[in-house]
Design a protein around this motif. Structure first.
Motif, mmCIF file in Angstrom:
data_model
loop_
_atom_site.group_PDB
_atom_site.id
_atom_site.type_symbol
_atom_site.label_atom_id
_atom_site.label_comp_id
_atom_site.label_asym_id
_atom_site.label_seq_id
_atom_site.Cartn_x
_atom_site.Cartn_y
_atom_site.Cartn_z
ATOM 1 N N THR A 163 0.852 -1.183 0.000
ATOM 2 C CA THR A 163 0.000 0.000 0.000
ATOM 3 C C THR A 163 0.889 1.234 0.000
ATOM 4 O O THR A 163 1.936 1.252 0.633
ATOM 5 C CB THR A 163 -0.923 0.006 1.242
ATOM 6 O OG1 THR A 163 -1.783 -1.133 1.170
ATOM 7 C CG2 THR A 163 -1.767 1.252 1.308
ATOM 8 N N GLN A 164 0.439 2.251 -0.709
ATOM 9 C CA GLN A 164 1.162 3.513 -0.805
ATOM 10 C C GLN A 164 0.191 4.656 -0.513
ATOM 11 O O GLN A 164 -0.940 4.652 -0.976
ATOM 12 C CB GLN A 164 1.726 3.658 -2.220
ATOM 13 C CG GLN A 164 2.522 4.899 -2.465
ATOM 14 C CD GLN A 164 2.961 4.994 -3.910
ATOM 15 O OE1 GLN A 164 2.131 5.105 -4.804
ATOM 16 N NE2 GLN A 164 4.263 4.928 -4.131
ATOM 17 N N ARG A 169 -0.522 8.611 -1.047
ATOM 18 C CA ARG A 169 -0.130 9.701 -1.947
ATOM 19 C C ARG A 169 -0.859 10.972 -1.520
ATOM 20 O O ARG A 169 -2.068 10.992 -1.388
ATOM 21 C CB ARG A 169 -0.474 9.379 -3.384
ATOM 22 C CG ARG A 169 -0.188 10.557 -4.329
ATOM 23 C CD ARG A 169 -0.462 10.219 -5.747
ATOM 24 N NE ARG A 169 0.577 9.289 -6.182
ATOM 25 C CZ ARG A 169 0.499 8.552 -7.269
ATOM 26 N NH1 ARG A 169 -0.548 8.616 -8.033
ATOM 27 N NH2 ARG A 169 1.490 7.745 -7.579
ATOM 28 N N SER A 205 2.805 15.368 -6.504
ATOM 29 C CA SER A 205 2.470 14.321 -5.536
ATOM 30 C C SER A 205 3.658 13.992 -4.659
ATOM 31 O O SER A 205 4.808 14.044 -5.092
ATOM 32 C CB SER A 205 2.038 13.050 -6.271
ATOM 33 O OG SER A 205 0.882 13.278 -7.016
ATOM 34 N N ASN A 246 4.711 10.703 -2.347
ATOM 35 C CA ASN A 246 4.345 9.312 -2.100
ATOM 36 C C ASN A 246 5.058 8.784 -0.872
ATOM 37 O O ASN A 246 6.249 9.050 -0.674
ATOM 38 C CB ASN A 246 4.697 8.456 -3.314
ATOM 39 C CG ASN A 246 3.949 8.891 -4.546
ATOM 40 O OD1 ASN A 246 2.767 9.191 -4.481
ATOM 41 N ND2 ASN A 246 4.641 8.947 -5.665
ATOM 42 N N ASN A 267 5.822 5.169 0.832
ATOM 43 C CA ASN A 267 5.807 3.724 0.630
ATOM 44 C C ASN A 267 5.856 2.991 1.965
ATOM 45 O O ASN A 267 6.008 3.588 3.014
ATOM 46 C CB ASN A 267 6.997 3.314 -0.236
ATOM 47 C CG ASN A 267 6.947 3.953 -1.597
ATOM 48 O OD1 ASN A 267 5.901 3.998 -2.227
ATOM 49 N ND2 ASN A 267 8.071 4.482 -2.040
ATOM 50 N N THR A 294 -0.544 -2.658 4.937
ATOM 51 C CA THR A 294 -1.684 -2.977 4.089
ATOM 52 C C THR A 294 -2.978 -3.019 4.885
ATOM 53 O O THR A 294 -4.058 -2.885 4.323
ATOM 54 C CB THR A 294 -1.479 -4.324 3.368
ATOM 55 O OG1 THR A 294 -1.234 -5.341 4.338
ATOM 56 C CG2 THR A 294 -0.322 -4.238 2.393
ATOM 57 N N GLU A 299 -4.730 10.073 -1.614
ATOM 58 C CA GLU A 299 -5.012 8.862 -2.370
ATOM 59 C C GLU A 299 -4.335 7.665 -1.726
ATOM 60 O O GLU A 299 -3.282 7.786 -1.106
ATOM 61 C CB GLU A 299 -4.510 8.995 -3.817
ATOM 62 C CG GLU A 299 -5.159 10.124 -4.572
ATOM 63 C CD GLU A 299 -4.564 10.318 -5.949
ATOM 64 O OE1 GLU A 299 -3.573 9.624 -6.303
ATOM 65 O OE2 GLU A 299 -5.080 11.171 -6.678
ATOM 66 N N ARG A 300 -4.964 6.512 -1.908
ATOM 67 C CA ARG A 300 -4.386 5.245 -1.463
ATOM 68 C C ARG A 300 -4.188 4.385 -2.695
ATOM 69 O O ARG A 300 -5.112 4.192 -3.480
ATOM 70 C CB ARG A 300 -5.338 4.542 -0.495
ATOM 71 C CG ARG A 300 -4.847 3.179 -0.078
ATOM 72 C CD ARG A 300 -5.876 2.459 0.789
ATOM 73 N NE ARG A 300 -5.341 1.206 1.244
ATOM 74 C CZ ARG A 300 -5.520 0.729 2.469
ATOM 75 N NH1 ARG A 300 -6.234 1.403 3.333
ATOM 76 N NH2 ARG A 300 -4.999 -0.416 2.805
ATOM 77 N N ASN A 301 -2.971 3.885 -2.879
ATOM 78 C CA ASN A 301 -2.664 3.026 -4.010
ATOM 79 C C ASN A 301 -2.276 1.655 -3.484
ATOM 80 O O ASN A 301 -1.276 1.508 -2.785
ATOM 81 C CB ASN A 301 -1.523 3.609 -4.852
ATOM 82 C CG ASN A 301 -1.916 4.937 -5.462
ATOM 83 O OD1 ASN A 301 -3.035 5.083 -5.930
ATOM 84 N ND2 ASN A 301 -1.019 5.878 -5.439
ATOM 85 N N ASP A 302 -3.081 0.663 -3.824
ATOM 86 C CA ASP A 302 -2.826 -0.714 -3.420
ATOM 87 C C ASP A 302 -2.324 -1.520 -4.619
ATOM 88 O O ASP A 302 -2.817 -1.352 -5.733
ATOM 89 C CB ASP A 302 -4.101 -1.382 -2.894
ATOM 90 C CG ASP A 302 -4.569 -0.792 -1.574
ATOM 91 O OD1 ASP A 302 -3.713 -0.415 -0.756
ATOM 92 O OD2 ASP A 302 -5.790 -0.716 -1.363
ATOM 93 N N SER A 303 -1.372 -2.390 -4.375
ATOM 94 C CA SER A 303 -0.878 -3.310 -5.389
ATOM 95 C C SER A 303 -1.195 -4.736 -4.955
ATOM 96 O O SER A 303 -0.941 -5.108 -3.806
ATOM 97 C CB SER A 303 0.628 -3.172 -5.578
ATOM 98 O OG SER A 303 0.931 -1.887 -6.053
#
Length: 72
Positions: A9-10, A12, A29, A31, A33, A37, A63-67
């Motif tokens: 999870t990141q 931003r 932005s 970020n 890291n 999660t 923002e939340r960026n999930d991989s």
């Protein structure tokens, strides 16, 4: 059937840094890291709000960026 496994999870922070010659906003932005999660949306938003006063520019969005890893 495919399954997904959340890998990372990141967080931003989108900052408004100014306007261009046409009057449109310019964004940058930051970020972060290695976010847990399991972090909740409320917790991530609270962290972003706590970090916002330390930034040079105004906070515009969080923002939340999930991989995820997909496996068959």
């Amino acid at each position: 059937m495919a399954t997904s496994s959340l890998m990372e999870t990141q967080l931003r922070m989108v900052l408004e840094v100014g306007v261009d010659e046409n009057g449109k906003s310019i964004f940058r932005s930051k970020n972060f890291n290695n976010v847990k999660t399991s972090a909740t949306p409320d917790a991530l938003f609270a962290v972003a709000l706590a970090l916002a006063p330390l930034q040079q520019h105004n906070l515009f969005a969080v923002e939340r960026n999930d991989s995820s890893d997909l496996q068959a």
